[in-house]
Write a protein that holds these residues in place. Structure first.
Motif, short mmCIF file in Angstrom:
data_model
loop_
_atom_site.label_atom_id
_atom_site.label_comp_id
_atom_site.label_asym_id
_atom_site.label_seq_id
_atom_site.Cartn_x
_atom_site.Cartn_y
_atom_site.Cartn_z
N TRP A 83 -99.37 42.30 86.17
CA TRP A 83 -98.27 43.12 85.65
C TRP A 83 -98.58 43.65 84.26
O TRP A 83 -98.03 44.68 83.84
N HIS A 100 -99.32 47.28 83.39
CA HIS A 100 -98.30 48.34 83.45
C HIS A 100 -97.34 48.32 82.26
O HIS A 100 -96.42 49.13 82.22
N SER A 101 -97.50 47.37 81.34
CA SER A 101 -96.52 47.25 80.24
C SER A 101 -97.22 46.92 78.94
O SER A 101 -98.19 46.17 78.94
N HIS A 108 -88.06 49.08 87.95
CA HIS A 108 -89.00 47.99 88.22
C HIS A 108 -88.76 47.30 89.56
O HIS A 108 -89.46 46.36 89.90
N GLY A 162 -92.28 43.99 83.46
CA GLY A 162 -91.62 45.24 83.04
C GLY A 162 -90.12 45.03 82.92
O GLY A 162 -89.48 45.51 81.97
#
Ligand code: FAD
Length: 378
Positions: free
Chosen positions: A13, A16-17, A117, A173
């Motif tokens: 993850w 993506h952040s 999300h 996210g």
């Protein structure tokens, strides 16, 4: 470790952040409520506290969602850790059903608050053998009797159950979004500020103090380290995962969990696969608060990825995080001593139950026991 390990064991993850980079607590400050732990449970509690008009300080030992909340499988499964029929056996049908429905309601709140999300994917429970298929039948019957949404599944992954209303999400996210929103609403959040002493009217970190007469401890995998009196009831375990590059040779349209939930996988919209499991294969070693991934579990995940999921996609990420396992079907959600409320012990499935526990903590702090308190009342 194999050579394709992502440095630092970052979760899939994290690609993506961006982290928030919040300040450290370096002074003495005051608040109505101090929330320790900025994962999904603590952040949900903070929003509910803000809804009640309370002034909140939140602390995390690492970064926002640097614990399990930003490093989990991303399944938003209705229900408690035990399967529904097991929850009925332990708690009775009315209570098990009320809890199941409360998690379904929480799914909708998460979807509404974090729409970017969340995906409406459903989820699959896949049986490993005939005995587990019979257990799926028992779950199907119990859920049918309680009018809960479930279908039988027979398909490319085997046989089992389909839960059509379950969701999946990017947990990191979502948590970062909750933290940003909480700050915009006036909550003061501090990272790299571990609580080292929790009292009824103050929380001490290594460099600061929060004076508050209500303290919510939402540290799940770190619960017993901070509150050792909970040690007989909550044990810390490590759960491990891996993530791949986009997999073009397999389609996993519905996230799934297999072998009584020990293994779990989902495919992201970009094709990457997030896969976890096998804690029970090295159970003694996995009762630990160390969060480094191990060769032994990662090799099992590798084999499962190739042989059961059936993809040749390169492994790009390997990671682990701590969770608390409770000694019964329900987590710990209670006032421990006057002014200190503890939550955790979601037994590996806390994305929704942890949020409900956070809401119960907020009711407690506002001095107004309500529907969320009722869910966890002894
Ligand atoms: C690999 C893995 C896969 C999982 N998959 C799923 C899944 O698919 N679905 C699901 O529902 N659940 C899943 N879980 C479980 C789920 O992630 C947890 O139950 C949930 O994140 C708990 O949220 P939390 O906010 O209570 O705890 P956490 O997210 O762990 O947050 C606790 C926070 O407290 C902080 N902290 C700890 N000690 C201190 C201290 N002394 N002072 C200040 N801060 C402190 C930590 O840094 C951490 O940020 C999984 C967990 C793991 C590890």
């Amino acid at each position: 470790m194999p050579r394709d390990v992502h440095p630092g064991g970052a979760a899939l993850w994290a690609a993506h952040s961006a982290p928030l980079a919040l300040p450290l607590l370096q002074e003495e400050t005051r608040a109505d409520v101090c929330v320790i732990g900025l994962g999904g449970s603590g952040l949900t509690a903070i929003h509910a506290l803000l809804d009640s008009g309370l002034d909140v300080v939140g602390l995390d030992a690492g970064a926002v969602a640097s614990g399990a909340a930003g490093r989990n499988g991303g399944l938003l499964l209705a229900g408690l850790a035990p399967f529904f029929h097991d929850a009925v056996a332990a708690l009775g049908a009315p209570r098990a059903t009320a809890l199941y429905r409360a998690t379904m309601d929480e799914q909708e709140r998460v979807a509404a608050a974090s729409a970017a999300h969340v995906r409406r994917t459903g989820s699959l429970r896949i049986a490993a053998d005939d005995a587990e298929a019979a257990d799926c039948d028992a779950q199907f019957d119990a859920m049918g009797a309680a009018s809960l949404p479930v279908e039988r599944y027979v398909g490319p992954w085997g046989r089992g159950l389909l839960f059509p209303t379950d969701l999946s999400f990017d947990p990191l996210g979502r948590a970062l979004g909750l933290a940003k929103d909480a700050r915009a609403r006036g909550a003061r959040l501090f990272e790299r500020s571990p609580a080292i002493e929790v009292g009824a009217d103050a929380v001490r970190t290594d460099r600061g103090v929060v004076r508050a007469d209500r303290v919510v401890v939402a540290t799940d995998g770190g619960l017993v380290r901070l509150l050792p009196e909970l040690a007989p009831r909550v044990r810390t375990a490590r759960l491990q995962m891996l993530g791949t590059a986009p997999a073009r040779d397999v389609e996993l349209a519905v996230p799934m969990y297999l072998r009584h939930g020990y293994e779990y996988a989902q495919q992201l919209p970009g094709g990457e696969i997030a896969l976890g499991g096998f804690r029970d294969h090295h159970e003694d070693a996995e009762w630990t608060d160390v969060t480094e991934p191990t060769d032994a579990i990662q090799r099992l995940l590798d084999s499962f990825l190739r042989e059961r999921i059936g993809t040749a996609a390169a492994v790009t990420h390997r990671w682990a995080a701590s969770v608390g396992y409770a000694d019964g079907p329900l987590p710990v959600v209670e006032e421990l001593e006057r002014g200190v409320f503890a939550l955790g012990g979601y037994s590996g499935t806390g994305n929704l139950v942890g949020a409900l526990a956070g809401r119960a903590a907020a009711e407690w702090a506002a001095g107004a026991p309500g529907p969320f308190t009722e869910l966890f009342a002894a």
